[in-house]
Design an enzyme around this catalytic site. Structure first.
Site, PDB file in Angstrom:
ATOM      1  N   SER A   1      31.736  34.597  56.857  1.00 51.07           N
ATOM      2  CA  SER A   1      32.975  34.596  56.203  1.00 51.07           C
ATOM      3  C   SER A   1      32.131  34.687  54.544  1.00 51.07           C
ATOM      4  CB  SER A   1      33.825  33.699  56.001  1.00 51.07           C
ATOM      5  OG  SER A   1      34.876  34.093  57.249  1.00 51.07           O
TER       6      SER A   1
ATOM      7  N   TYR B   1      32.329  30.554  59.884  1.00 49.97           N
ATOM      8  CA  TYR B   1      32.831  29.855  58.096  1.00 49.97           C
ATOM      9  C   TYR B   1      31.261  30.642  56.738  1.00 49.97           C
ATOM     10  CZ  TYR B   1      34.217  27.337  54.511  1.00 49.97           C
ATOM     11  OH  TYR B   1      34.835  26.809  52.418  1.00 49.97           O
TER      12      TYR B   1
ATOM     13  N   ASP C   1      38.698  28.694  70.706  1.00 46.92           N
ATOM     14  CA  ASP C   1      37.074  28.109  70.097  1.00 46.92           C
ATOM     15  C   ASP C   1      36.906  27.034  69.194  1.00 46.92           C
ATOM     16  OD1 ASP C   1      36.247  30.182  70.617  1.00 46.92           O
ATOM     17  OD2 ASP C   1      35.734  31.367  68.863  1.00 46.92           O
TER      18      ASP C   1
END
Length: 294
Positions: free
Chosen positions: A195, A192, A74
Protein backbone atom coordinates in the site's frame (compact mmCIF):
# COMPACT_ATOMS: atom_id res chain seq x y z
CA UNK A 1 -4.23 -37.45 14.26
CA UNK A 2 -4.31 -34.26 16.32
CA UNK A 3 -5.58 -30.87 15.19
CA UNK A 4 -5.68 -27.42 16.78
CA UNK A 5 -8.34 -24.83 15.91
CA UNK A 6 -8.10 -21.07 16.43
CA UNK A 7 -10.43 -18.18 15.69
CA UNK A 8 -11.00 -14.65 16.97
CA UNK A 9 -14.59 -13.89 16.07
CA UNK A 10 -17.80 -15.79 15.50
CA UNK A 11 -19.74 -14.55 12.49
CA UNK A 12 -23.25 -15.80 11.81
CA UNK A 13 -22.41 -16.50 8.16
CA UNK A 14 -19.65 -18.88 9.26
CA UNK A 15 -21.65 -20.83 11.86
CA UNK A 16 -22.66 -23.69 9.58
CA UNK A 17 -19.10 -24.12 8.32
CA UNK A 18 -17.62 -24.26 11.82
CA UNK A 19 -20.21 -26.87 12.75
CA UNK A 20 -19.50 -28.75 9.55
CA UNK A 21 -15.75 -28.83 10.21
CA UNK A 22 -16.16 -30.11 13.77
CA UNK A 23 -18.66 -32.75 12.68
CA UNK A 24 -16.38 -34.03 9.92
CA UNK A 25 -13.42 -34.23 12.30
CA UNK A 26 -15.52 -36.04 14.93
CA UNK A 27 -16.69 -38.57 12.35
CA UNK A 28 -13.03 -39.45 11.75
CA UNK A 29 -12.23 -39.72 15.47
CA UNK A 30 -9.62 -36.99 15.22
CA UNK A 31 -8.40 -35.40 18.43
CA UNK A 32 -9.35 -31.71 18.37
CA UNK A 33 -8.19 -28.90 20.66
CA UNK A 34 -9.80 -25.46 20.33
CA UNK A 35 -8.44 -22.15 21.59
CA UNK A 36 -10.26 -21.42 24.85
CA UNK A 37 -11.92 -18.08 23.99
CA UNK A 38 -12.98 -19.32 20.56
CA UNK A 39 -14.48 -22.44 22.14
CA UNK A 40 -16.57 -20.23 24.43
CA UNK A 41 -17.84 -18.33 21.37
CA UNK A 42 -18.75 -21.60 19.66
CA UNK A 43 -20.65 -22.88 22.68
CA UNK A 44 -22.56 -19.63 23.16
CA UNK A 45 -23.52 -19.25 19.48
CA UNK A 46 -23.83 -22.77 18.17
CA UNK A 47 -25.76 -25.88 19.17
CA UNK A 48 -22.56 -27.79 19.82
CA UNK A 49 -22.58 -29.37 23.25
CA UNK A 50 -19.42 -31.48 23.06
CA UNK A 51 -16.84 -30.36 25.59
CA UNK A 52 -13.69 -30.15 23.48
CA UNK A 53 -10.22 -29.95 24.96
CA UNK A 54 -8.81 -26.45 24.78
CA UNK A 55 -5.60 -24.41 24.93
CA UNK A 56 -4.89 -20.77 25.69
CA UNK A 57 -1.14 -20.26 25.19
CA UNK A 58 1.86 -21.38 23.16
CA UNK A 59 3.18 -23.31 26.17
CA UNK A 60 0.16 -25.64 26.04
CA UNK A 61 0.93 -26.85 22.50
CA UNK A 62 3.69 -29.09 21.18
CA UNK A 63 4.88 -30.58 17.92
CA UNK A 64 2.55 -33.58 18.21
CA UNK A 65 -0.12 -31.59 16.33
CA UNK A 66 -0.55 -32.53 12.67
CA UNK A 67 -2.42 -29.40 11.54
CA UNK A 68 -3.54 -26.04 12.92
CA UNK A 69 -6.78 -24.63 11.47
CA UNK A 70 -7.28 -20.85 11.57
CA UNK A 71 -10.90 -19.83 11.01
CA UNK A 72 -11.35 -16.18 10.00
CA UNK A 73 -9.53 -13.67 7.85
CA UNK A 74 -5.89 -12.72 7.43
CA UNK A 75 -5.86 -10.96 10.81
CA UNK A 76 -6.74 -14.24 12.51
CA UNK A 77 -3.85 -15.99 10.77
CA UNK A 78 -1.45 -13.22 11.79
CA UNK A 79 -2.37 -13.70 15.44
CA UNK A 80 -2.38 -17.50 15.27
CA UNK A 81 1.33 -17.80 14.51
CA UNK A 82 2.19 -16.82 18.08
CA UNK A 83 0.59 -20.05 19.27
CA UNK A 84 2.82 -22.05 16.92
CA UNK A 85 6.20 -20.26 16.72
CA UNK A 86 8.93 -22.91 16.41
CA UNK A 87 6.69 -26.00 16.69
CA UNK A 88 6.54 -26.62 12.91
CA UNK A 89 2.78 -27.22 12.95
CA UNK A 90 1.39 -26.60 9.43
CA UNK A 91 -1.22 -23.82 9.25
CA UNK A 92 -4.45 -24.19 7.27
CA UNK A 93 -6.27 -20.88 6.85
CA UNK A 94 -10.05 -21.16 6.35
CA UNK A 95 -11.29 -17.83 5.08
CA UNK A 96 -14.58 -16.62 6.55
CA UNK A 97 -13.64 -12.96 6.07
CA UNK A 98 -13.20 -10.84 2.98
CA UNK A 99 -10.09 -11.17 0.79
CA UNK A 100 -8.32 -13.88 2.76
CA UNK A 101 -5.04 -13.57 0.86
CA UNK A 102 -3.20 -15.83 3.31
CA UNK A 103 -5.96 -18.45 3.55
CA UNK A 104 -5.53 -21.97 2.22
CA UNK A 105 -9.22 -22.51 1.41
CA UNK A 106 -12.56 -20.71 1.41
CA UNK A 107 -15.19 -21.78 3.95
CA UNK A 108 -17.29 -23.38 1.20
CA UNK A 109 -14.38 -25.74 0.39
CA UNK A 110 -14.12 -27.41 3.80
CA UNK A 111 -15.90 -30.63 2.88
CA UNK A 112 -14.31 -30.96 -0.56
CA UNK A 113 -10.72 -30.46 0.63
CA UNK A 114 -10.69 -31.96 4.14
CA UNK A 115 -9.75 -35.47 3.00
CA UNK A 116 -6.87 -34.04 0.99
CA UNK A 117 -5.67 -32.18 4.07
CA UNK A 118 -6.01 -35.14 6.42
CA UNK A 119 -4.15 -37.40 4.00
CA UNK A 120 -1.44 -34.71 3.81
CA UNK A 121 -1.68 -34.35 0.06
CA UNK A 122 -0.13 -30.91 0.16
CA UNK A 123 3.19 -29.10 0.19
CA UNK A 124 4.49 -26.66 2.77
CA UNK A 125 5.38 -23.04 2.12
CA UNK A 126 7.87 -21.90 4.80
CA UNK A 127 7.43 -18.24 5.79
CA UNK A 128 10.04 -16.13 7.58
CA UNK A 129 8.99 -14.14 10.64
CA UNK A 130 10.47 -11.18 12.52
CA UNK A 131 11.47 -10.62 16.13
CA UNK A 132 12.07 -7.32 17.90
CA UNK A 133 14.02 -6.13 20.94
CA UNK A 134 14.40 -2.67 22.44
CA UNK A 135 17.12 -0.84 24.30
CA UNK A 136 16.30 0.09 26.99
CA UNK A 137 14.18 -3.01 27.31
CA UNK A 138 10.41 -2.65 27.13
CA UNK A 139 8.30 -5.12 29.10
CA UNK A 140 5.21 -4.59 26.95
CA UNK A 141 3.95 -8.10 26.04
CA UNK A 142 3.76 -7.04 22.38
CA UNK A 143 7.53 -7.43 22.11
CA UNK A 144 7.43 -11.09 23.15
CA UNK A 145 5.54 -11.91 19.94
CA UNK A 146 6.71 -12.52 16.39
CA UNK A 147 5.52 -10.80 13.21
CA UNK A 148 4.59 -12.64 10.02
CA UNK A 149 3.88 -9.56 7.89
CA UNK A 150 5.78 -6.58 9.19
CA UNK A 151 7.12 -4.46 12.00
CA UNK A 152 6.35 -0.77 11.58
CA UNK A 153 7.14 2.43 13.45
CA UNK A 154 4.84 5.42 13.03
CA UNK A 155 4.02 8.81 14.54
CA UNK A 156 1.70 9.17 17.52
CA UNK A 157 -0.61 12.03 18.54
CA UNK A 158 0.86 14.42 16.00
CA UNK A 159 0.46 15.44 12.38
CA UNK A 160 4.19 16.16 12.12
CA UNK A 161 6.65 13.79 10.51
CA UNK A 162 9.03 11.67 12.51
CA UNK A 163 12.67 10.96 11.73
CA UNK A 164 13.72 7.31 11.67
CA UNK A 165 17.48 6.81 11.86
CA UNK A 166 18.28 3.45 10.30
CA UNK A 167 21.28 1.12 10.52
CA UNK A 168 21.88 -2.20 8.73
CA UNK A 169 24.33 -4.52 10.51
CA UNK A 170 25.58 -1.48 12.47
CA UNK A 171 26.24 0.44 9.25
CA UNK A 172 24.32 3.70 8.94
CA UNK A 173 21.82 3.69 6.05
CA UNK A 174 19.89 6.96 6.25
CA UNK A 175 17.39 8.99 8.26
CA UNK A 176 13.86 8.76 6.89
CA UNK A 177 11.68 11.87 7.25
CA UNK A 178 8.24 10.33 6.98
CA UNK A 179 5.06 9.28 8.76
CA UNK A 180 6.81 6.02 9.59
CA UNK A 181 8.80 3.05 8.34
CA UNK A 182 7.84 -0.55 7.54
CA UNK A 183 10.14 -3.57 7.79
CA UNK A 184 8.36 -6.27 5.83
CA UNK A 185 8.86 -9.98 5.24
CA UNK A 186 8.16 -11.49 1.80
CA UNK A 187 4.76 -12.59 3.14
CA UNK A 188 4.03 -9.02 4.29
CA UNK A 189 5.11 -7.54 0.97
CA UNK A 190 1.51 -7.89 -0.29
CA UNK A 191 0.12 -6.04 2.74
CA UNK A 192 0.93 -2.66 4.32
CA UNK A 193 4.21 -2.35 2.42
CA UNK A 194 2.43 -2.80 -0.91
CA UNK A 195 0.00 0.00 0.00
CA UNK A 196 3.00 2.28 0.55
CA UNK A 197 4.60 1.51 -2.80
CA UNK A 198 6.72 -1.49 -1.84
CA UNK A 199 7.46 -4.38 -4.23
CA UNK A 200 5.80 -7.79 -4.22
CA UNK A 201 8.30 -10.43 -3.10
CA UNK A 202 7.73 -14.17 -3.48
CA UNK A 203 7.53 -16.03 -0.13
CA UNK A 204 10.62 -18.15 -0.79
CA UNK A 205 12.91 -15.14 -1.33
CA UNK A 206 15.57 -14.66 1.36
CA UNK A 207 14.80 -10.96 1.60
CA UNK A 208 13.21 -8.19 3.63
CA UNK A 209 11.99 -4.84 2.37
CA UNK A 210 12.28 -1.46 4.06
CA UNK A 211 9.39 0.77 2.96
CA UNK A 212 8.93 4.38 4.13
CA UNK A 213 5.41 5.60 4.90
CA UNK A 214 4.65 8.88 3.09
CA UNK A 215 8.29 10.06 2.97
CA UNK A 216 8.94 13.77 2.37
CA UNK A 217 11.81 12.97 0.05
CA UNK A 218 11.81 12.12 -3.65
CA UNK A 219 14.82 9.85 -3.13
CA UNK A 220 13.37 7.71 -0.32
CA UNK A 221 12.28 4.52 -2.04
CA UNK A 222 11.67 0.96 -0.81
CA UNK A 223 14.88 -1.02 -0.31
CA UNK A 224 15.21 -4.81 -0.55
CA UNK A 225 17.85 -6.32 1.74
CA UNK A 226 19.08 -9.78 2.76
CA UNK A 227 16.92 -11.32 5.42
CA UNK A 228 19.81 -12.11 7.78
CA UNK A 229 20.47 -8.38 8.20
CA UNK A 230 20.12 -6.90 11.69
CA UNK A 231 18.12 -3.68 11.46
CA UNK A 232 18.38 -0.95 14.09
CA UNK A 233 15.96 1.98 14.23
CA UNK A 234 15.83 5.09 16.40
CA UNK A 235 12.91 7.53 16.17
CA UNK A 236 12.90 11.23 16.96
CA UNK A 237 10.35 13.99 16.37
CA UNK A 238 8.30 16.75 17.95
CA UNK A 239 6.42 14.31 20.15
CA UNK A 240 7.98 12.30 22.95
CA UNK A 241 6.55 8.95 21.86
CA UNK A 242 5.89 6.91 18.75
CA UNK A 243 3.98 3.75 17.86
CA UNK A 244 5.43 0.35 17.06
CA UNK A 245 3.33 -2.41 15.52
CA UNK A 246 4.00 -6.10 15.04
CA UNK A 247 1.35 -7.10 12.53
CA UNK A 248 -1.89 -6.15 14.32
CA UNK A 249 -0.36 -5.60 17.77
CA UNK A 250 0.54 -2.04 18.76
CA UNK A 251 2.68 -0.59 21.54
CA UNK A 252 4.06 2.83 22.46
CA UNK A 253 7.77 3.57 22.84
CA UNK A 254 9.67 6.63 24.00
CA UNK A 255 11.61 8.41 21.28
CA UNK A 256 15.34 7.58 21.08
CA UNK A 257 14.64 3.97 22.12
CA UNK A 258 16.75 1.60 20.03
CA UNK A 259 14.65 -0.94 18.11
CA UNK A 260 16.50 -4.05 16.93
CA UNK A 261 14.75 -6.19 14.32
CA UNK A 262 15.92 -9.63 13.19
CA UNK A 263 14.58 -12.60 11.32
CA UNK A 264 13.58 -15.40 13.70
CA UNK A 265 15.70 -18.59 13.61
CA UNK A 266 12.67 -20.62 12.47
CA UNK A 267 9.87 -20.39 9.90
CA UNK A 268 6.08 -20.80 9.94
CA UNK A 269 4.76 -23.48 7.57
CA UNK A 270 1.71 -22.69 5.47
CA UNK A 271 -0.21 -25.51 3.79
CA UNK A 272 -0.35 -25.25 0.00
CA UNK A 273 -2.79 -27.62 -1.69
CA UNK A 274 -2.04 -29.31 -4.98
CA UNK A 275 -2.61 -26.91 -7.86
CA UNK A 276 -2.34 -23.85 -5.64
CA UNK A 277 0.59 -21.45 -5.56
CA UNK A 278 1.53 -17.94 -4.51
CA UNK A 279 1.46 -16.79 -8.14
CA UNK A 280 -2.06 -18.17 -8.65
CA UNK A 281 -3.21 -16.38 -5.49
CA UNK A 282 -1.55 -13.17 -6.65
CA UNK A 283 -3.51 -13.25 -9.91
CA UNK A 284 -6.83 -14.37 -8.44
CA UNK A 285 -7.01 -12.26 -5.28
CA UNK A 286 -4.93 -9.17 -6.10
CA UNK A 287 -5.66 -9.26 -9.85
CA UNK A 288 -1.94 -9.09 -10.58
CA UNK A 289 -1.26 -8.33 -14.25
CA UNK A 290 -4.99 -7.97 -14.96
CA UNK A 291 -5.25 -6.97 -18.61
CA UNK A 292 -8.20 -7.53 -20.93
CA UNK A 293 -5.71 -8.47 -23.67
CA UNK A 294 -4.55 -11.55 -21.70
Amino acid sequence: MKIGIYGQFYHANAAQYIGQLLELLDQRNIEVLIEEDFLKLIHSNNKIEKDYKHFSAFEELDNSFDLFFCIGGDGTILKSINYIRNLDIPIVGINTGRLGFLATIQKEQIESTLEELLEKKFSLSPRSVLTMQTNPRSYDPVFSHIALNEIAVSRKNTTSMITVDTWLDDQYLTSYWADGLIISTPTGSTGYSLSCGGPVITPDADSLVITPIAPHNLNARPLVIKDHTTIKLKVSGRGKEHLVSMDSRIATLQNDTEIIIKKAPYTINFVELQGDSFLNTLRKKLLWGEDKRN
